[in-house]
Write an enzyme that holds these catalytic residues in place. Structure first.
Site: not given
Ligand code: DGL
Length: 254
Positions: A73-75, A180, A182
């Site tokens: 997850c990047n965040t 991200c 997703h």
């Molecule tokens: N999949 C996520 C990312 O890579 C997080 C998205 C989220 O929960 O805001 O940032």
């Protein structure tokens, strides 16, 4: 120790785009994937909330015999990876980051759009990366709520979101950084809205190569010669999450 699992986590099922790249390189490992969809999205949470949640998941994965943890997850990576690495020095922690350096390496002179959550774009970690490799032709787009819409899986909502938020870049962008985990799930839809020849940059492949070399260096590679297992856990316990996770896991690159 080699028999231990590889823990992989994300705020939801988006990290499947990272896991499927990892499995291509490391098919014999056993994986535990933790989807925190009960607490999704991370992108709009405070730094403290994200760190707290990541530490809880991290400890849970360690309690399930994980020899290494991948933050898919990047965040979460941009906010909590340094904290976790500092505190848990004995466990290799591999963290995804937006593939902005790849733009610098392969397509420096092109108009670039970085799509990521607010949390990632505002983070210190991402800003260091961005200023180091800035091609001066980059737009940073905080895609507030997009991971949520993808998590929900409603196609018309996804299309509307994209039209409203990236429609103005139609035929003006050549590079898109999917910042991200997703977003690779809707690469096709992003391409349709932007039109033209868009090149996508996704950090998952590089992460897998790095993970493999870290496991080798630490003698943690699983020597088994059959394919490993995957255990899926979702904090919301909604059965449809698991179904979608396995559907995306089998999908080839989009
Ligand atoms: N999949 C996520 C990312 O890579 C997080 C998205 C989220 O929960 O805001 O940032």
């Amino acid at each position: 120790m080699q028999e231990g699992n590889i823990g992989v986590f994300d705020s939801g099922i988006g990290g499947v785009t990272v896991l499927r790249e990892i499995i291509k390189l490391l098919p014999n490992e056993n994986y535990i994937y933790y989807s925190d969809s009960k607490n999704n999205p991370y992108g709009d949470k405070t730094k403290e909330e994200i760190i707290k949640r990541c530490e809880e998941i991290f400890k849970l994965l360690l309690s399930k015999n994980c020899k290494t943890v991948v933050i898919a997850c990047n965040t979460a990576s941009s906010i909590a990876s340094n904290y976790l690495r500092e505190k848990y020095k004995n466990i290799p922690i591999i963290a995804i980051e937006p593939a902005y350096k790849m733009v610098y390496d392969y397509a420096y002179d092109k108009e670039t759009l970085v799509m990521a959550t607010k949390g990632t774009i505002e983070s210190e970690k991402f800003n260091l990366l961005y200023h180091k490799y800035d091609n001066h032709k980059t737009k940073l787009l905080e895609c507030v709520g997009l991971a949520d819409v993808i998590e929900e899986g409603n196609e018309s909502k996804i299309k509307n979101y994209l039209e409203r938020n990236i429609g103005q870049y139609k035929r003006k962008i050549e590079n898109v950084v999917l910042g991200c985990t997703h977003y690779p799930l809707i690469q096709k839809e992003i391409n349709q809205v932007l039109g033209g020849n868009v090149r996508f940059f996704n950090g998952a492949n590089r992460l897998s190569v790095h993970l493999k070399s870290v496991l080798e260096e630490n003698e943690l590679i699983n020597k088994a010669d059959e394919n490993g297992k995957i255990v899926f856990i979702d904090s919301s316990e909604k059965p449809e999450k698991e179904k979608r996770f396995y559907k995306f896991l089998k999908e080839e690159d989009l």
